[in-house]
Every structure is written in C-alpha cells, then in structure tokens.
Write a protein that holds these residues in place. Structure first.
Motif, PDB file in Angstrom:
ATOM      1  N   MET A  13      44.882  28.033  57.197  1.00  0.00           N
ATOM      2  CA  MET A  13      45.995  28.628  56.386  1.00  0.00           C
ATOM      3  C   MET A  13      45.320  29.149  54.977  1.00  0.00           C
ATOM      4  N   LEU A  14      44.663  28.288  54.590  1.00  0.00           N
ATOM      5  CA  LEU A  14      44.106  28.314  53.052  1.00  0.00           C
ATOM      6  C   LEU A  14      43.045  29.472  53.353  1.00  0.00           C
ATOM      7  N   LEU A  15      42.400  29.333  54.344  1.00  0.00           N
ATOM      8  CA  LEU A  15      41.103  30.241  54.429  1.00  0.00           C
ATOM      9  C   LEU A  15      41.813  31.801  54.919  1.00  0.00           C
ATOM     10  N   VAL A  16      42.860  31.913  55.728  1.00  0.00           N
ATOM     11  CA  VAL A  16      43.465  33.146  56.373  1.00  0.00           C
ATOM     12  C   VAL A  16      43.996  33.817  54.778  1.00  0.00           C
ATOM     13  N   VAL A  17      44.846  33.313  54.288  1.00  0.00           N
ATOM     14  CA  VAL A  17      45.228  33.793  52.969  1.00  0.00           C
ATOM     15  C   VAL A  17      44.003  34.350  52.040  1.00  0.00           C
ATOM     16  N   GLU A  18      43.122  33.310  51.872  1.00  0.00           N
ATOM     17  CA  GLU A  18      41.927  33.850  51.110  1.00  0.00           C
ATOM     18  C   GLU A  18      41.172  35.099  51.610  1.00  0.00           C
ATOM     19  N   GLN A  19      40.994  35.200  52.846  1.00  0.00           N
ATOM     20  CA  GLN A  19      40.322  36.294  53.330  1.00  0.00           C
ATOM     21  C   GLN A  19      41.112  37.682  53.522  1.00  0.00           C
ATOM     22  N   PHE A  20      42.641  37.405  53.732  1.00  0.00           N
ATOM     23  CA  PHE A  20      43.429  38.279  53.408  1.00  0.00           C
ATOM     24  C   PHE A  20      43.389  39.001  52.146  1.00  0.00           C
ATOM     25  N   LEU A  21      43.397  38.184  50.935  1.00  0.00           N
ATOM     26  CA  LEU A  21      43.227  38.867  49.873  1.00  0.00           C
ATOM     27  C   LEU A  21      41.901  39.360  49.518  1.00  0.00           C
ATOM     28  N   ASN A  22      40.710  38.938  50.119  1.00  0.00           N
ATOM     29  CA  ASN A  22      39.360  39.494  50.001  1.00  0.00           C
ATOM     30  C   ASN A  22      39.464  40.789  50.592  1.00  0.00           C
ATOM     31  N   GLY A  23      40.085  40.723  51.780  1.00  0.00           N
ATOM     32  CA  GLY A  23      40.251  41.983  52.479  1.00  0.00           C
ATOM     33  C   GLY A  23      40.918  43.084  51.770  1.00  0.00           C
ATOM     34  N   LEU A  24      42.124  42.694  51.137  1.00  0.00           N
ATOM     35  CA  LEU A  24      42.993  43.842  50.328  1.00  0.00           C
ATOM     36  C   LEU A  24      42.119  44.146  49.187  1.00  0.00           C
ATOM     37  N   GLN A  25      41.223  43.341  48.455  1.00  0.00           N
ATOM     38  CA  GLN A  25      40.591  43.700  47.419  1.00  0.00           C
ATOM     39  C   GLN A  25      39.542  44.502  47.794  1.00  0.00           C
ATOM     40  N   PHE A  26      38.938  44.182  48.773  1.00  0.00           N
ATOM     41  CA  PHE A  26      37.728  45.182  49.131  1.00  0.00           C
ATOM     42  C   PHE A  26      38.145  46.471  49.846  1.00  0.00           C
ATOM     43  N   GLY A  27      39.256  46.247  50.348  1.00  0.00           N
ATOM     44  CA  GLY A  27      39.978  47.744  50.786  1.00  0.00           C
ATOM     45  C   GLY A  27      40.100  48.691  49.453  1.00  0.00           C
ATOM     46  N   LEU A  28      40.908  47.891  48.494  1.00  0.00           N
ATOM     47  CA  LEU A  28      41.333  48.644  47.478  1.00  0.00           C
ATOM     48  C   LEU A  28      40.273  49.383  46.447  1.00  0.00           C
ATOM     49  N   LEU A  29      39.027  48.564  46.622  1.00  0.00           N
ATOM     50  CA  LEU A  29      37.833  48.994  45.915  1.00  0.00           C
ATOM     51  C   LEU A  29      37.419  50.117  46.635  1.00  0.00           C
ATOM     52  N   LEU A  30      37.413  50.111  48.050  1.00  0.00           N
ATOM     53  CA  LEU A  30      36.776  51.420  48.734  1.00  0.00           C
ATOM     54  C   LEU A  30      37.597  52.581  48.654  1.00  0.00           C
ATOM     55  N   PHE A  31      38.952  52.481  48.427  1.00  0.00           N
ATOM     56  CA  PHE A  31      39.883  53.401  48.321  1.00  0.00           C
ATOM     57  C   PHE A  31      39.427  54.058  46.705  1.00  0.00           C
ATOM     58  N   LEU A  32      39.051  53.180  45.786  1.00  0.00           N
ATOM     59  CA  LEU A  32      39.032  54.008  44.755  1.00  0.00           C
ATOM     60  C   LEU A  32      37.712  55.031  44.874  1.00  0.00           C
ATOM     61  N   LEU A  33      36.876  54.443  45.626  1.00  0.00           N
ATOM     62  CA  LEU A  33      35.569  55.362  45.815  1.00  0.00           C
ATOM     63  C   LEU A  33      36.072  56.622  46.983  1.00  0.00           C
ATOM     64  N   ALA A  34      36.709  56.194  47.972  1.00  0.00           N
ATOM     65  CA  ALA A  34      36.974  57.237  49.187  1.00  0.00           C
ATOM     66  C   ALA A  34      38.153  58.179  48.402  1.00  0.00           C
ATOM     67  N   ALA A  35      38.873  57.913  47.299  1.00  0.00           N
ATOM     68  CA  ALA A  35      39.886  58.853  46.978  1.00  0.00           C
ATOM     69  C   ALA A  35      39.124  59.969  46.258  1.00  0.00           C
ATOM     70  N   GLY A  36      38.030  59.539  45.210  1.00  0.00           N
ATOM     71  CA  GLY A  36      37.453  60.778  44.679  1.00  0.00           C
ATOM     72  C   GLY A  36      36.723  61.378  45.679  1.00  0.00           C
TER      73      GLY A  36
END
Lengths: 315, 305, 255
Positions: B1-24
C-alpha cells in the motif's frame, strides 16, 4: 547526361584512389593510427550510404538509423559470447536481425509522415538502446567485449589490420554498387517517384506503403552489415553505438556529402570524421565549432559537397 | 500500500514534469512547424542556471526565479538569432540545425561549468517529509513539484483556451495560414511562443535539478520521452500532451517499480530479473506502437479536419 | 444498350453539413466523351475525386465495366483501367518527361519489385513512353526535366502520363485550366484525336471546348445533377440556363 569530366567525378575518383591506397601509405609512413581511423570512417560511410538510400532517394527521414549498428554489432557479440565464432553464421544473423527490426519498425512508423516519422524512428531507436542497456547477461550498460573477431574459415583474417580494412572497403563498395543498381531499377524509380510526388504515383497505380517498406528494410539490412563490421573493428559493442546522437551523426554525413548522390555519403563521412579528428586535436571543445558549423551548412549549403561540386561543373 | 501510493505520486510527478517539457515542444511544433531538438538543451540550461543563481544568491527560490527568467531570455535570443531562418524549411533542416545547437550547448556548458555535474541543494523547509495519509510520508519537495506543475498546467490551459493570445495560438496550431490572414504580427507571436516553450522547459529542468544531478546531456533522454508523448497525444494539442504525459509518467514509473515482481509470478526468478529491466524500459515505446497502429495521428490531434 | 463502361449510382458525399455530392447518378458508354459542367463550387472536383478513389463516398456505388470499385483504393482502380489528370498539374517535377510517362507504363507492365536491371534501358517501357509523348506532341521534349517545362507542356504531359497506362477511361479534370488561346486549341484538337481511342470524362470550364467535344453533357449544381443530355438539349434546357443566369461561362470562354 553529364559530361565525361566533372569536378564531382574527379573528387570521387580521387577519394576512391586515396581509400584504396591508404594502407600502403600507412605501411610506408608507419602511421598506424590513420589506418585505424579510416577503417572506422569506411564502416560509418557504409552506414551513411545505407541511410542515404531511404533518406536521399526515398525521402524517408529516419532518425533512428544507429539502431542497426547496435543490432548488427550485438548479433556478432552475443553469438561470439555463446561460442559461435563463425562469420558465416554471425553475419547472416546480423543481417537478418536488422531486417526483421526494420520490417517491424517500418511497418509501424511508415503509417505516418514528416515530423511524426522523424520522432517515431528516433523513439524506437531509443527503445533499442534501452533494451541493450537492460541485457544484463551481455554487459548491460557497460557493453560486451568481443574477444574473438568473426572467423571466415581462413579466407580473410579480420585480426589483420590491412585485410580487415580492405574487407570493410569491399563491403562499402559492394553496397554502393548495389544501391546504384537499385536506384536505377524499376523499384528504385518507384521509390524516388514516391519521394517526388506520392499522389501522382498512387494515381498511376503504385501503392506507396509496400515500396517504402521494402526500401526501408533493404536500407536497415545494409546498415546491419556496418554494425557487424563495427563490432569487429572495436572488439566491443555497447548500447552507446545506438545512442541517438550517432543517428544524428549519420544524418549529418549524408547531408554534408550530398543527399541522393551515390558517393555523397562517403565524402560526407570522410569530411565529417576527419574534421572531428582534426578539431579535437586543436581544441578539447571541438563541438563548439562543429555545432554552429552544422547550422551554417544547413542554412547555406543545401545539396552538400556534391551539390557544390555540381554547381561548379555547371559554371 | 505504502509503496503503491508512493509510486503513484512519483509517477504523477514525473508525468507532470514531462508535460512541462512536452507542452512547449508541441506548441512550437503545432504553431511554428518547427522541429526543435534543442528543447532538451533549454531544460538543461534551466537546471544549470538554477544551480548557479541559487549559489550566488544563497536562496533556492530566488535562484529558481532568476533561472526561469534566464531561460525565457535564452529562448528568445535563440529564436531570433538561430531559428528564424529555418521557418518554412524542410523538417530535415530543422533536425540538423537544432542537432548542431545541442552539440553547441553541451560543449558551451562543458566550457563554462566544467565536465563534472553540479548539485542544487534544497532549503531545509523543502526536505521534510510530509504526512499525506495516515502513516504515509512523502517528500515536501516532490509535492511542491506536483503543485507547481499543476498550477502551470492550469494557467496554460486557461491561457490557451480563454485568452485572445490563446485563441491565436490554437488557431495557429490547427491552421497556420489563418493567423497570417488575421493580420497578426506572426514574428512576435512566434517569438513569444518559443520563449514560453523555453521557459516551460527551463522550469522542468530547474525543478528536476535537486532530485537528479545537474549534468551535460541531461535533457536528451527526457526529450525523447517528450517526443513519445507528442506522438501519443497528437501534435499541437495541449490537452493531448497533458493526458499522454501523465500516462507515460505513470506507466514508466509503475513499470519499473512493479514489473520485476509481476514477472517473478510467471517466470523463474533469474529469467524475470534478466527480462524485467529491458521490458520495463520498453513499455512506453510499446504504448506508442499501439497508439500508432490504432490512431496514427495521435489520440487528440489538434488539426482535426 | 450494352452495359456502360462507367456507372455511378446514387453517389453521396457530405462535408460536415454540406452535401457536396447529392445523389449523383450517371454513366459513360464505351467510346463516349461525357462532359461534366457546372458553376464554381458545384462539386465537380469532389465528384472526380470519388471516381478516382481519393475520397470515399458516404453512399452510392461506382462500377467500372460491371465491376464494383466503390471502395477500391486509387492504385487498384488505375490497374483496372481508370486514369486521371489533375486539375492542378501533379507530376514528378525532378524527373524527365520521358521518366514520368515511362513510370506510368511500368505500373501496368509486370511487377516493379525488380531491383537490378536498369529500368531506363527497358525498351518496352521507353517505347511506350515515347509513343505516348508523341501522341501529345511532346516527343521533342522527352529528356527535359519537368520543372523546366512550360505550363502548357505540363498539361500535355499529364495527358501523356494518363495515356501511357493504356486506360479504358480517362478522367480529365480541367485539362484547359490556365492555358492560352493557342494552347487551348491544340488541346481541343488533341482531345478530338484521343476520343477515338478511349472513353473520356471531361470536367471543364471552357464551354466552347465542351460543346465542341462532348457527346453528352451533365450539369452539376450544388452537388446535384440538374440535367444530362446531348449538347443541343443542354443548350435548350431552361433549368440549366437559370443556373447559369448571370454567369457568363455559358457563352464566353472562361478567363
């Protein structure tokens, strides 16, 4: 057609003579380094020539051509590691693996055009890069040492520098002869027609997709050969040979020499790699010069060196 | 559970970072029809600027703000000097010219900052773990990245969907001739769009800097991920880029975290540990291949005709 | 009457809310020259694009020699003997005139998956190319790269390319577009020759040419066929006159 004597022909002939006589010069002068350098140049020229077939003649701008260098190289390296040292097995496997990869990637990426095609070929080559990095059994990130060069039952000795150089040169000239036949054949005319005007070609009865795909596979297979040679040359293969900047290098060689000309990629490879070598001797920061130089070539030198020579011929 | 939540947030954070790059990247593609490989270099420059300015000023936030301004400025200068002559040319020319720019930037960085990487230390208040669920802590800084990126994404969405400039940008992404017909100063619009894209890339780079080391070539692998996102999302579409980025960030992170265990269920443990790294790094490319088969023009093409 | 060569039945094509082809039915008999006219925006090019396979219809059917070709791709239709010229010249600009025509011949002479033999030395293809070029009066320009040909020559080359595929039926989309007076006259003469050998669907603005050439004329207005008949009948038709009222295309040449 063209005149019997022209600047582009003269330069081509001069370059070929130079490549043929290079081992002699190396022996006489005792400069072994130049032979090593030019073996690498000849191999990469072969890769550039294969890229030229799809990019220059076929209008398919692939940004993932270095993947085949890796695939061909890993085929040799992995088989050698597993105890199969015969080139008669290694090389056909290298070519077949490249062809299969090209078939799959081509079938997917040729569904798109233009920018998409550039990005997708780049992305798939990056995938190949990561897959190779993940091959823990075969060295992963660190790469794989090829302890014994491909054996050809005593016909050629790949460990002999001169013999190996001539083998590479023979492969290069063989591939160029093949490309020469192809671009003047029925198939080649269709592929070039598709580059020129796809709508027209469809209207006179040519389905674009399958001709492009076959051309893509031929080109990839040729580059797989360069990969097999490269692994033998460095006695080593690593994911780095597939890194995307290497694909970029190959594109630069083709453009620099002249897209859609038979010997342009060879001239491009020689000039690019010799320039790189010279600049890196002058300054550690050679890319600081090379980068803007590329920009200038793109902006002002369309048609590359061959195009420039052609303009010279026409006066 | 702990790991899943953590990895979910990691994934979200990485995805958002990628979005900033991809948007431009997708805006520059869609509007200016420019293939900019050097977008990853702007990401790298954002990180280097941030590390430098933070060291000078002694403040992380001040350094980040200055770095943002500096990448914006760098983007504008780059557009005006190097890229303008490329408009309307073949995509191949764009690829080569911006490839040259990458070589230039990498070498310039090596010359100025040296070959070794830099570190961008976080201020103490950003390093504390924050309780998010009972018993589950997550680093404050990563939460901050998620918050900032979400705010930027929202601003971008509102900006593109609701304002006049945004309308022009959307018009340009679906029909380039039209903005000319509307009598808009295209040169200025292009410069603004490119500057905006550069600033977004810089923001992504400077936010990533404290997590990874600031080093030469850091923008290159992530740039290719941004390409994959654009292919999946459809060129010129902000919405497509957002959804695809989250998707790719999640799949990549989750795949790396959980695939080895999943494989162990079906394969022998040695086979699984051999196959897992290769397979998990293939996942997003397989995703791209599937999208290509089903919808070659991407999931949300901007110029649907 | 025998089965018509080309039969179109109930063809419909919509673009959003606009019906660009509105239940069009027409046929072209063997050896006939069937002209399609209509004011600008009547949907002539949309109709042609559906006939050639560049645009799928929403409803209706197209058959060629009794064979249903409604959903065949362009290259398959071409193989069955349907050739077209483009309204806006579409040629391989960096190829010579002869190469352009030879490629069309090649498409209909065995497989093109031949990788070694020099295609420019294939006598059959070259002869076919020169015959077609000869036909349109371009043989003296055979080895000129298309980008150096004049506009009129390119229009003629379009015809030669279409002819080289030995079509049963030619779809000509405004072959006179942009031609000067003398060039137009040459084109009309050429079409008069060609129509003896092949059935033709002619979309054209030049009314003088249409009335001089056509066996039958169909009039398209807002995607609908409002009349079809021989030139004399069309000239008399009240509805056609109304549709063209104020539009000087009927009487004078289109500039």
């Amino acid at each position: 057609m063209s005149k019997a004597f022209s600047a582009s022909r003269a330069v081509t002939a001069l370059m070929l003579a130079g490549l043929l006589l290079l081992p002699l010069y190396s022996q006489l002068s005792g400069n072994l380094f130049i032979l090593t350098l030019f073996t690498r140049i000849v191999i990469l020229a072969l890769a550039a020539a294969s890229l030229n077939l799809i990019m220059g003649y076929g209008g398919m701008t692939s940004f993932g051509h270095a993947a085949y260098l890796g695939i061909g190289g890993y085929a040799v390296g992995i088989l050698a590691q597993e105890g199969i040292g015969s080139g008669f097995v290694q090389w056909p496997v290298a070519l077949a693996a490249s062809a299969i990869y090209a078939l799959v990637i081509g079938a997917l990426s040729l569904r798109t055009r233009g920018v998409y095609f550039i990005m997708i070929t780049l992305a798939f080559a990056q995938m190949a890069y990561y897959v190779a990095s993940g091959l823990a059994r075969y060295g992963g990130d660190d790469g794989l040492t090829v302890y014994k060069r491909s054996a050809f039952a005593g016909l050629v000795d790949l460990s002999n520098r001169v013999q190996f150089y001539y083998l590479c040169l023979a492969c290069l000239l063989g591939v160029i002869a093949l490309i020469w036949r192809i671009v003047n054949s029925r198939f080649g005319l269709v592929v070039q027609g598709l580059r020129s005007n796809e709508q027209r070609m469809q209207a006179i009865g040519f389905p674009a997709g399958r001709y492009r795909l076959v051309c893509f596979v031929i080109s990839g297979t040729m580059c797989g050969l360069a990969g097999a040679l490269l692994a033998n040359n460095t006695d080593f293969v690593s994911p780095a040979v597939m890194y995307w900047t290497r694909s970029g290098d190959l594109m630069v060689m083709v453009i620099l020499g002249g897209m859609g000309t038979l010997f342009g990629p060879v001239i491009g490879a020689v000039v690019y790699l010799v320039l790189e070598e010279l600049l890196s001797q002058v300054t550690e920061y050679w890319a600081l010069i090379m980068g803007p130089l590329l920009l200038v070539i793109v902006l002002f030198g369309r048609g590359g060196i061959m195009g420039l020579l052609g303009r010279l011929d026409r006066g | 559970m702990l790991l899943v939540v953590e990895q979910f947030l990691n994934g979200l954070q990485f995805g958002l970072l990628l979005f900033l790059l991809a948007a431009g990247l997708t805006l520059v593609f869609g509007i200016m029809d420019l293939v900019n490989l050097a977008h990853g270099s702007l990401y790298m420059m954002g990180a280097y600027f941030a590390a430098t300015f933070a060291a000078w000023t002694g403040s992380f936030l001040l350094g980040a703000l200055l770095a943002l301004g500096a990448t914006l400025l760098l983007g504008i200068v780059l557009e005006v000097t190097a890229l303008r002559p490329l408009y309307g040319r073949d995509h191949l020319d764009h690829v080569l010219a911006t490839f040259g720019l990458i070589l230039f930037f990498n070498e310039a960085v090596r010359l100025i900052w040296g070959p070794a990487g830099l570190a961008l230390p976080l201020p103490a208040w950003l390093t504390v773990p924050v309780p998010i669920l009972s018993g589950i802590y997550y680093p404050a800084y990563r939460l901050a990245i998620i918050a900032v990126a979400l705010v930027v994404a929202l601003l971008l969405y509102v900006g593109v969907m609701r304002t006049r400039i945004g309308m022009l940008i959307r018009a340009g992404a679906s029909n380039r001739e039209m903005i000319g017909a509307l009598g808009i100063n295209i040169k200025l619009l292009y410069t603004l769009v490119f500057g905006l894209g550069a600033a977004l890339a810089g923001l992504a780079g400077l936010m990533q800097a404290p997590i990874l080391t600031v080093q030469i070539g850091m923008g290159e692998n992530i740039l290719i991920l941004a390409f994959v996102i654009i292919v999946i999302g459809g060129i010129g579409s902000i919405r497509g880029a957002f959804l695809a980025a989250i998707f790719v960030g999640m799949i990549d992170t989750m795949g790396r975290a959980f695939l080895p265990n999943l494989l162990r269920q079906v394969l022998s443990s040695t086979a699984a540990s051999t196959a897992a790294p290769a397979l998990s790094s293939m996942l997003i490319y397989l995703l791209m291949a599937i999208v290509l088969v089903v919808r070659p023009e991407g999931l949300f093409p901007a110029n649907r005709r | 009457m025998a089965e018509p060569l080309l039969r179109v039945e109930g063809l419909v094509r919509r673009f959003g809310g606009i019906v660009a082809t509105d239940h069009v039915s027409l046929d072209v008999a063997q050896g006939e020259l069937h002209a399609i006219i209509g004011p600008n925006g009547a949907g002539k090019t949309t109709l042609i694009s559906q006939l050639t396979g560049h645009l799928p219809p929403n409803a209706g059917s197209i058959s060629l020699g009794g064979l249903d070709i409604t959903y065949l791709p362009a290259h398959r239709r071409c193989a069955l003997g349907l050739a077209r010229s483009f309204q806006i010249t579409s040629l391989l600009l960096d190829f010579t005139a002869a190469d352009n025509v030879a490629l069309a011949a090649q498409a209909h002479a065995g497989t093109s998956f031949r990788f070694f033999a020099d295609a420019r030395r294939e006598r059959g293809l070259r002869e076919a190319a020169h015959a077609a070029l000869d036909r349109v009066g371009l043989s003296h320009r055979a080895d000129i790269v298309v980008s150096r040909l004049s506009h009129g020559e390119r229009r003629e080359l379009e015809l030669a390319v279409a002819l080289a595929s030995r079509p049963k039926i030619l779809l000509l989309d405004e072959p006179m577009a942009g031609l000067g007076a003398t060039e137009s006259q040459r084109m009309v003469k050429l079409l008069q020759e060609l129509r003896k050998e092949v059935s033709i669907v002619l979309v054209e603005h030049d009314m003088e040419a249409v009335f001089a050439l056509a066996d039958r004329i169909s009039v398209l207005v807002y995607g609908r066929l409002i009349a079809s008949g021989d030139p004399a009948a069309i000239r008399q038709n009240e509805e056609v006159r109304r549709a063209y009222l104020g539009d000087q295309h009927v009487v004078t040449r289109h500039g």
